[in-house]
Scaffold this motif. Structure first.
Motif, mmCIF file in Angstrom:
data_model
loop_
_atom_site.group_PDB
_atom_site.id
_atom_site.type_symbol
_atom_site.label_atom_id
_atom_site.label_comp_id
_atom_site.label_asym_id
_atom_site.label_seq_id
_atom_site.Cartn_x
_atom_site.Cartn_y
_atom_site.Cartn_z
ATOM 1 N N GLU A 199 -2.703 10.751 0.534
ATOM 2 C CA GLU A 199 -1.399 11.164 0.022
ATOM 3 C C GLU A 199 -1.359 11.217 -1.503
ATOM 4 N N THR A 200 -2.129 10.365 -2.158
ATOM 5 C CA THR A 200 -2.103 10.358 -3.619
ATOM 6 C C THR A 200 -3.005 11.413 -4.226
ATOM 7 N N ARG A 229 -0.103 1.904 -4.286
ATOM 8 C CA ARG A 229 0.088 3.363 -4.335
ATOM 9 C C ARG A 229 0.162 3.838 -5.786
ATOM 10 N N THR A 230 0.922 3.129 -6.610
ATOM 11 C CA THR A 230 1.028 3.482 -8.018
ATOM 12 C C THR A 230 -0.341 3.466 -8.694
ATOM 13 N N LEU A 265 0.816 -1.208 0.000
ATOM 14 C CA LEU A 265 0.000 0.000 0.000
ATOM 15 C C LEU A 265 0.855 1.266 0.000
ATOM 16 N N HIS A 266 1.829 1.309 0.870
ATOM 17 C CA HIS A 266 2.594 2.541 1.057
ATOM 18 C C HIS A 266 3.734 2.709 0.055
ATOM 19 N N HIS A 267 4.304 1.604 -0.396
ATOM 20 C CA HIS A 267 5.530 1.702 -1.183
ATOM 21 C C HIS A 267 5.498 0.927 -2.495
ATOM 22 N N LEU A 294 -8.781 0.860 -3.533
ATOM 23 C CA LEU A 294 -7.746 0.325 -2.652
ATOM 24 C C LEU A 294 -8.298 -0.791 -1.773
ATOM 25 N N VAL A 337 -3.027 6.335 2.231
ATOM 26 C CA VAL A 337 -2.559 6.308 0.840
ATOM 27 C C VAL A 337 -3.520 7.079 -0.064
#
Length: 234
Positions: A201-202, A69-70, A63-65, A162, A198
């Motif tokens: 942040e996105t 996330r993409t 999820l974070h990296h 997500l 996420v």
């Protein structure tokens, strides 16, 4: 992000929009998501994921990296693409940024299936894109485009997407490790703050912000291609 796009993204979904999200991102919607483990099958065989805690950690990192996330960034840019050219650029990037053959096949196959299944909800931009992209439409791009055409808020779409991705991988992990259903539900509940983070942040992320550091997950997806015994397609 333009003010209009920000305002639209933060709008609460109407009852109609919520019903559409529940339909499109339900496990029953025929995208074939149940057939993919996103490399998790190899991770279980290799001993990287062996229990509830390690599955939770694997998915949290994703999820974070990683790919989640993409995909969230790609979905948002597809949702707010101002014209066909911009949407085409997002679709081209989404089709090309998968780290391996199976990952690419997974997102393109689900994207194609989503386009077909969502035909009951008109999305002219998606129709034009399908003609240009020759079926190479990644799953998050397809979802973002249809949601935008149907005026389903961007934030709600991203959050639901997500959740659908994580829920599918939790289900795969429960079967592969194996774990009980209660363990799977605990993982899903524990990841709720991560999914929301996420999504937040996105919201303002650019396409240049796409990138990942989940190298072990990328390797798992590549190794799965030659795994001797497989239950999943990725």
């Amino acid at each position: 992000m333009p003010k209009q796009a920000m305002a639209t993204s933060m709008t609460m979904p109407t009852a109609e929009a919520l019903l559409r999200l529940l339909t499109w991102l339900s496990p029953a919607f025929p995208t074939g998501a149940f057939a993919y483990s996103h490399g998790l099958e190899w991770a279980v065989e290799a001993g990287d994921v062996t229990c509830e805690a390690s599955l939770h950690g694997w998915l949290r990192d994703m999820l974070h990296h990683g790919s989640a996330r993409t995909d969230a960034i790609l979905l948002r840019h597809a949702w707010r693409a101002p014209d066909a050219a911009a949407l085409g650029q997002v679709a081209e990037l989404a089709a090309g940024c998968a780290p391996g053959r199976e990952r690419q096949a997974e997102t393109l196959a689900q994207g194609a299936a989503f386009c077909l299944a969502a035909a009951a909800w008109p999305a002219p931009a998606l129709d034009g894109l399908r003609a240009r992209a020759e079926g190479r439409i990644a799953y998050p791009v397809a979802v973002g485009t249809v949601a935008s055409a149907q005026r389903v808020p961007q934030d709600a779409t991203c959050q639901a997407f997500l959740h659908a991705v994580v829920a599918n991988l939790v289900s795969a992990g429960v079967r592969l490790v194996p774990l009980g259903q209660s363990a799977g539900l605990r993982i899903l509940a524990a990841l709720e703050p991560d999914m929301l983070q996420v999504a937040r942040e996105t919201r303002v992320a650019s396409l240049e912000d796409i990138g990942g550091t989940c190298l072990r997950a990328d390797i798992a997806a590549m190794r799965h291609e030659t795994q001797y015994t497989r239950l999943f397609r990725s």
